[in-house]
Write a protein that holds these residues in place. Structure first.
Motif, PDB file in Angstrom:
ATOM      1  N   SER A   1       3.457   5.755   6.229  1.00 43.13           N
ATOM      2  CA  SER A   1       4.809   5.226   6.404  1.00 43.13           C
ATOM      3  C   SER A   1       4.903   4.376   7.665  1.00 43.13           C
ATOM      4  N   VAL A   2       4.246   4.841   8.763  1.00 44.24           N
ATOM      5  CA  VAL A   2       4.270   4.077  10.015  1.00 44.24           C
ATOM      6  C   VAL A   2       3.573   2.729   9.839  1.00 44.24           C
ATOM      7  N   ALA A   3       2.407   2.761   9.151  1.00 49.77           N
ATOM      8  CA  ALA A   3       1.662   1.515   8.925  1.00 49.77           C
ATOM      9  C   ALA A   3       2.463   0.550   8.068  1.00 49.77           C
ATOM     10  N   LEU A   4       3.127   1.059   7.036  1.00 45.63           N
ATOM     11  CA  LEU A   4       3.937   0.217   6.155  1.00 45.63           C
ATOM     12  C   LEU A   4       5.121  -0.364   6.905  1.00 45.63           C
ATOM     13  N   ALA A   5       5.734   0.467   7.754  1.00 42.08           N
ATOM     14  CA  ALA A   5       6.879  -0.014   8.533  1.00 42.08           C
ATOM     15  C   ALA A   5       6.461  -1.106   9.505  1.00 42.08           C
ATOM     16  N   ALA A   6       5.256  -0.958  10.073  1.00 38.81           N
ATOM     17  CA  ALA A   6       4.764  -1.974  11.012  1.00 38.81           C
ATOM     18  C   ALA A   6       4.526  -3.296  10.292  1.00 38.81           C
ATOM     19  N   GLU A   7       3.974  -3.226   9.096  1.00 32.41           N
ATOM     20  CA  GLU A   7       3.736  -4.441   8.318  1.00 32.41           C
ATOM     21  C   GLU A   7       5.043  -5.144   7.985  1.00 32.41           C
ATOM     22  N   GLN A   8       6.076  -4.350   7.698  1.00 31.56           N
ATOM     23  CA  GLN A   8       7.362  -4.910   7.293  1.00 31.56           C
ATOM     24  C   GLN A   8       8.224  -5.300   8.494  1.00 31.56           C
ATOM     25  N   GLY A   9       7.734  -5.006   9.683  1.00 32.59           N
ATOM     26  CA  GLY A   9       8.479  -5.342  10.892  1.00 32.59           C
ATOM     27  C   GLY A   9       9.723  -4.506  11.062  1.00 32.59           C
ATOM     28  N   CYS A  10       9.688  -3.237  10.633  1.00 31.15           N
ATOM     29  CA  CYS A  10      10.858  -2.340  10.749  1.00 31.15           C
ATOM     30  C   CYS A  10      11.032  -1.912  12.197  1.00 31.15           C
ATOM     31  N   SER A  11      12.286  -1.744  12.559  1.00 29.21           N
ATOM     32  CA  SER A  11      12.579  -1.215  13.895  1.00 29.21           C
ATOM     33  C   SER A  11      12.350   0.298  13.917  1.00 29.21           C
ATOM     34  N   GLU A  12      12.413   0.842  15.157  1.00 30.74           N
ATOM     35  CA  GLU A  12      12.211   2.297  15.308  1.00 30.74           C
ATOM     36  C   GLU A  12      13.313   3.062  14.582  1.00 30.74           C
ATOM     37  N   GLU A  13      14.534   2.529  14.600  1.00 30.18           N
ATOM     38  CA  GLU A  13      15.651   3.216  13.932  1.00 30.18           C
ATOM     39  C   GLU A  13      15.468   3.195  12.417  1.00 30.18           C
ATOM     40  N   GLN A  14      14.993   2.011  11.915  1.00 28.83           N
ATOM     41  CA  GLN A  14      14.762   1.915  10.476  1.00 28.83           C
ATOM     42  C   GLN A  14      13.627   2.846  10.035  1.00 28.83           C
ATOM     43  N   LEU A  15      12.589   2.925  10.891  1.00 28.50           N
ATOM     44  CA  LEU A  15      11.467   3.827  10.585  1.00 28.50           C
ATOM     45  C   LEU A  15      11.938   5.277  10.539  1.00 28.50           C
ATOM     46  N   ALA A  16      12.801   5.642  11.518  1.00 22.51           N
ATOM     47  CA  ALA A  16      13.309   7.024  11.541  1.00 22.51           C
ATOM     48  C   ALA A  16      14.116   7.326  10.281  1.00 22.51           C
ATOM     49  N   GLN A  17      14.912   6.322   9.830  1.00 20.27           N
ATOM     50  CA  GLN A  17      15.703   6.532   8.619  1.00 20.27           C
ATOM     51  C   GLN A  17      14.811   6.692   7.390  1.00 20.27           C
ATOM     52  N   GLN A  18      13.739   5.852   7.350  1.00 20.45           N
ATOM     53  CA  GLN A  18      12.820   5.952   6.211  1.00 20.45           C
ATOM     54  C   GLN A  18      12.114   7.325   6.186  1.00 20.45           C
ATOM     55  N   LEU A  19      11.673   7.765   7.367  1.00 18.52           N
ATOM     56  CA  LEU A  19      10.978   9.063   7.447  1.00 18.52           C
ATOM     57  C   LEU A  19      11.930  10.201   7.079  1.00 18.52           C
TER      58      LEU A  19
END
Length: 341
Positions: free
Chosen positions: A33-51
């Motif tokens: 999930s972290v690797a995918l978020a990095a590829e998509q340029g997600c912010s830390e808040e967006q990553l937290a929501q996805q997780l």
């Protein structure tokens, strides 16, 4: 979440391997999930929501699986419960028939042994009469000899009186006196009693075995009532049966007073009471009292013997539990339930 997803193992602990597997699974998903978020340029808040959403979905899926497993377990248990109730109904329906058959069987047994007791009573009266005949014969012999002695004594006394009296009296009594005296000369006096004291009763010992084999109840037993008991209870029953067989020295399937006293000595020895019971006479009296007390408690049919079932009930009580291995004592409540204690 781990408790809900994994549950507890049979020994009450969560499987460490499953926890490690779950941790590795979550770790891999997190890295992905972290690797995918990095590829998509997600912010830390967006990553937290996805997780958070991913974890929530994982929990929802795990809960759904848990519900399905529980539903399956409840369904299986319900089916088992239904079968158990059906079995209980069958047993209760059969109980009335069995109880009626037991009453009929007991009446037949009582009638059979009542007739045997009548025959034994009649035979006892005949044998007692044979014994009394010995004294009756001697009494008859004594009576006969006493009668002859009295007659001769009276004749000799009369002869003495007649010989010193008037001549007319002598001539009148002489024939009678001479007859008695002549008969006395012909008496063959016994030299020994008609009966001696060296007689005794001789009972047939072999009949004891025949009596123990008289009658039996056949049929009806189709299954061991202990079927379904735990292995621990079965082991406990086997152990008490082994103690019963060892104590039953005459192998008559009963424990008598002498056999129980030996077992009490064994109990005292195992508990160390042999060295604290005072002198021999005190110990002997204590064993005798203990024996009488146990017969009072457990000899329910009051025949002065303990059968195997009465013996099992005794072994469930204190202090007899001391003869059982320690790990078996925990199974005593289930055995007591089976024995109706």
């Amino acid at each position: 979440f781990v408790d809900m997803n994994l549950g507890l193992s049979t020994d009450g602990t969560v499987s460490e391997n499953r926890v490690d597997d779950l941790r590795a699974e979550f770790g891999a998903e997190l890295e992905e999930s972290v690797a995918l978020a990095a590829e998509q340029g997600c912010s830390e808040e967006q990553l937290a929501q996805q997780l958070t959403a991913q974890l929530h979905q994982t929990v929802v899926d795990a809960a759904a699986n848990a519900r399905e497993e529980l539903a399956h377990a409840v369904g299986a248990a319900h089916n088992k419960l239904v079968a158990g109730k059906q079995s209980l109904a069958i047993l209760k329906n059969g109980q009335e028939t069995v109880c009626a058959s037991v009453v009929d069987c007991q009446q037949d047994i009582q009638a059979y042994f009542a007739s045997l007791r009548q025959m034994l009573d009649e035979r006892e009266a005949q044998v007692l009469k044979q014994a009394r005949k010995r004294s009756d014969n001697l009494d008859k012999q004594l009576l006969l000899v006493s009668k002859h002695v009295a007659e001769i004594q009276a004749a000799t006394d009369s002869a003495k009186k007649a010989s010193t009296g008037p001549d007319l009296t002598l001539l009148h009594q002489k024939p009678t006196i001479q007859k008695v005296l002549q008969e006395a000369l012909e008496i063959d006096w016994p030299t020994k009693p008609a009966v001696t004291g060296d007689f005794k009763f001789v009972g047939e010992v072999s009949i004891h075995e025949q009596i123990n084999g008289l009658g039996r109840v056949e049929g009806g037993l189709v299954q061991d009532p202990l079927t379904g008991s735990s292995p621990q209870v079965m082991e406990l029953i086997q152990h008490t049966d082994r103690l019963f067989a060892e104590a039953d020295s005459d192998q008559d399937q009963l424990i008598g007073a002498d056999e129980l006293k030996k077992l009490i000595y064994q109990l005292y020895s195992s508990s160390g009471q042999l060295h604290t019971s005072g002198n021999i006479s005190e110990l002997t009296q204590k064993v005798k009292d203990e024996c009488a007390h146990n017969f009072f408690l457990f000899d329910k049919d009051q025949n002065d013997f303990l059968d195997s079932r009465e013996f099992q009930k005794m072994m469930c009580s204190k202090p007899w539990q001391a003869l059982l291995p320690g790990y078996m004592v925990a199974s005593l409540p289930e055995l007591k339930s089976y024995l109706g204690i």
